[in-house]
Design an enzyme around this catalytic site. Structure first.
Site, PDB file in Angstrom:
ATOM      1  N   PRO A  26       1.152  -4.531   4.963  1.00 21.67           N
ATOM      2  CA  PRO A  26       0.893  -3.244   4.333  1.00 21.67           C
ATOM      3  C   PRO A  26      -0.600  -2.913   4.361  1.00 21.67           C
ATOM      4  O   PRO A  26      -1.440  -3.758   4.036  1.00 21.67           O
ATOM      5  CB  PRO A  26       1.400  -3.453   2.906  1.00 21.67           C
ATOM      6  CG  PRO A  26       2.441  -4.514   3.040  1.00 21.67           C
ATOM      7  CD  PRO A  26       1.925  -5.426   4.105  1.00 21.67           C
ATOM      8  N   GLU A  27      -0.910  -1.700   4.789  1.00 22.12           N
ATOM      9  CA  GLU A  27      -2.291  -1.253   4.873  1.00 22.12           C
ATOM     10  C   GLU A  27      -2.556  -0.249   3.759  1.00 22.12           C
ATOM     11  O   GLU A  27      -1.746  -0.109   2.832  1.00 22.12           O
ATOM     12  CB  GLU A  27      -2.540  -0.663   6.265  1.00 22.12           C
ATOM     13  CG  GLU A  27      -2.221  -1.651   7.386  1.00 22.12           C
ATOM     14  CD  GLU A  27      -2.412  -1.089   8.781  1.00 22.12           C
ATOM     15  OE1 GLU A  27      -3.236  -0.159   8.949  1.00 22.12           O
ATOM     16  OE2 GLU A  27      -1.743  -1.567   9.717  1.00 22.12           O
ATOM     17  N   ARG A  80       7.329 -14.443   3.672  1.00 19.27           N
ATOM     18  CA  ARG A  80       6.482 -15.374   4.418  1.00 19.27           C
ATOM     19  C   ARG A  80       5.522 -16.174   3.541  1.00 19.27           C
ATOM     20  O   ARG A  80       4.783 -17.021   4.038  1.00 19.27           O
ATOM     21  CB  ARG A  80       5.694 -14.614   5.499  1.00 19.27           C
ATOM     22  CG  ARG A  80       6.618 -13.935   6.513  1.00 19.27           C
ATOM     23  CD  ARG A  80       5.827 -13.234   7.591  1.00 19.27           C
ATOM     24  NE  ARG A  80       6.702 -12.536   8.532  1.00 19.27           N
ATOM     25  CZ  ARG A  80       6.278 -11.768   9.539  1.00 19.27           C
ATOM     26  NH1 ARG A  80       4.983 -11.591   9.726  1.00 19.27           N
ATOM     27  NH2 ARG A  80       7.135 -11.171  10.339  1.00 19.27           N
ATOM     28  N   ARG A 101     -24.097  -2.759  16.108  1.00 22.06           N
ATOM     29  CA  ARG A 101     -22.936  -3.627  16.304  1.00 22.06           C
ATOM     30  C   ARG A 101     -22.419  -3.482  17.728  1.00 22.06           C
ATOM     31  O   ARG A 101     -22.122  -2.382  18.181  1.00 22.06           O
ATOM     32  CB  ARG A 101     -21.836  -3.305  15.293  1.00 22.06           C
ATOM     33  CG  ARG A 101     -22.252  -3.599  13.848  1.00 22.06           C
ATOM     34  CD  ARG A 101     -21.114  -3.261  12.907  1.00 22.06           C
ATOM     35  NE  ARG A 101     -21.466  -3.507  11.520  1.00 22.06           N
ATOM     36  CZ  ARG A 101     -21.168  -4.620  10.858  1.00 22.06           C
ATOM     37  NH1 ARG A 101     -20.530  -5.602  11.471  1.00 22.06           N
ATOM     38  NH2 ARG A 101     -21.506  -4.759   9.597  1.00 22.06           N
TER      39      ARG A 101
END
Length: 270
Positions: A2-3, A112, A151
């Protein structure tokens, strides 16, 4: 996993049945579910605490309790939270249960067993290193540019870095890069100002769409009431390998980048 949109959906669904309720006990059959403190200490400290507010920080659910306590839950890959009557038949994958004062329970099902529960008095102990919230007003294109400056990492794995931006995961990173027309392997330090603005707008667009559609039920995620979200029916590239791009008709491609499946249109994204 889930985000941000999925967790936000869960938060909104849990407020009505939980705010104002008092926690009267905790049952647990998988002690590793508890990140901190120990299970015994958690039981002692949380007993009698009332739920004052429920919010989200990145992919964490944050329950503000009385007595100066904060309960924090991370669903990880397969976590699911639901408030049900104590008489509701249990499930073998429910590993942590918070008993409430009204004959109901908050059950944490976790197939899980990667999920985690924390009880802290200082939320920054768990949340302090997270990056900015991408839907807040203070997350501007300028903030994104500052965080990308210098970056050299590819965009896709960089967007998954929770210290860079909080809450973006595999689904919404792929979708944001598609709408920004940026290739997932593109080094972050090569973006122009206009491309950074496009990425900023795309991140917010896909996250808002995900919240509007109450998350993506692509794997194990369902809402607290057991029904599915609808974002899986609105994705542009995620898990659409070989299907035609909605913009140009070329097949959507898949590569593994940073250990994660990555979906994109090589014609539209540069």
């Amino acid at each position: 996993m889930p985000e941000l949109p999925e967790v936000e959906t869960v938060v909104r669904a849990l407020r009505q049945p939980l705010i104002g309720r008092t926690i009267t006990g905790v049952r647990n059959d998988w002690p590793r579910h508890i990140g901190t403190p120990t299970l015994d200490e958690l039981r002692a400290r949380i007993h009698g605490c009332q739920v004052k507010a429920i919010n989200r920080r990145a992919k964490y659910l944050v329950f503000s309790l009385t007595q100066g306590e904060t309960l924090i839950i991370h669903l990880k890959m397969s976590g699911h939270l639901a408030v049900v009557a104590v008489t509701t038949p249990s499930n073998k994958y429910v590993h942590t249960v918070f008993e409430l004062d009204n004959g109901q329970e908050l059950r944490f099902r976790d197939t899980r067993k990667f999920g985690r529960v924390y009880l802290v008095q200082d939320p920054e102990q768990i949340l302090g290193k997270l990056g900015p919230e991408p839907l807040e007003a203070d997350f501007t294109p300028e903030v994104l540019q500052e965080r990308l400056n210098g970056r050299t990492r590819a965009l896709k794995p960089l967007l998954l870095d929770q210290q860079l931006i909080a809450g973006v995961g595999n689904i919404y990173a792929d979708e944001a890069l598609f709408y920004a027309k940026l290739h997932p392997t593109r080094p972050a330090n090569t973006l122009s100002k206009n491309e950074i603005e496009a990425l900023h707008n795309a991140i917010q667009k896909v996250l808002r769409l995900g919240i509007e559609r109450e998350g993506a039920s692509i794997e194990l995620y369902v809402k607290p009431d057991g029904s599915k979200g609808d974002m899986q029916n609105a994705v542009a590239v995620f898990r659409r390998t070989g299907d035609p791009c909605y913009d140009c008709g070329r097949p959507v491609e898949r590569i593994v980048l940073g250990g994660r499946s990555t979906h994109f249109c090589s014609n539209c994204q540069k």
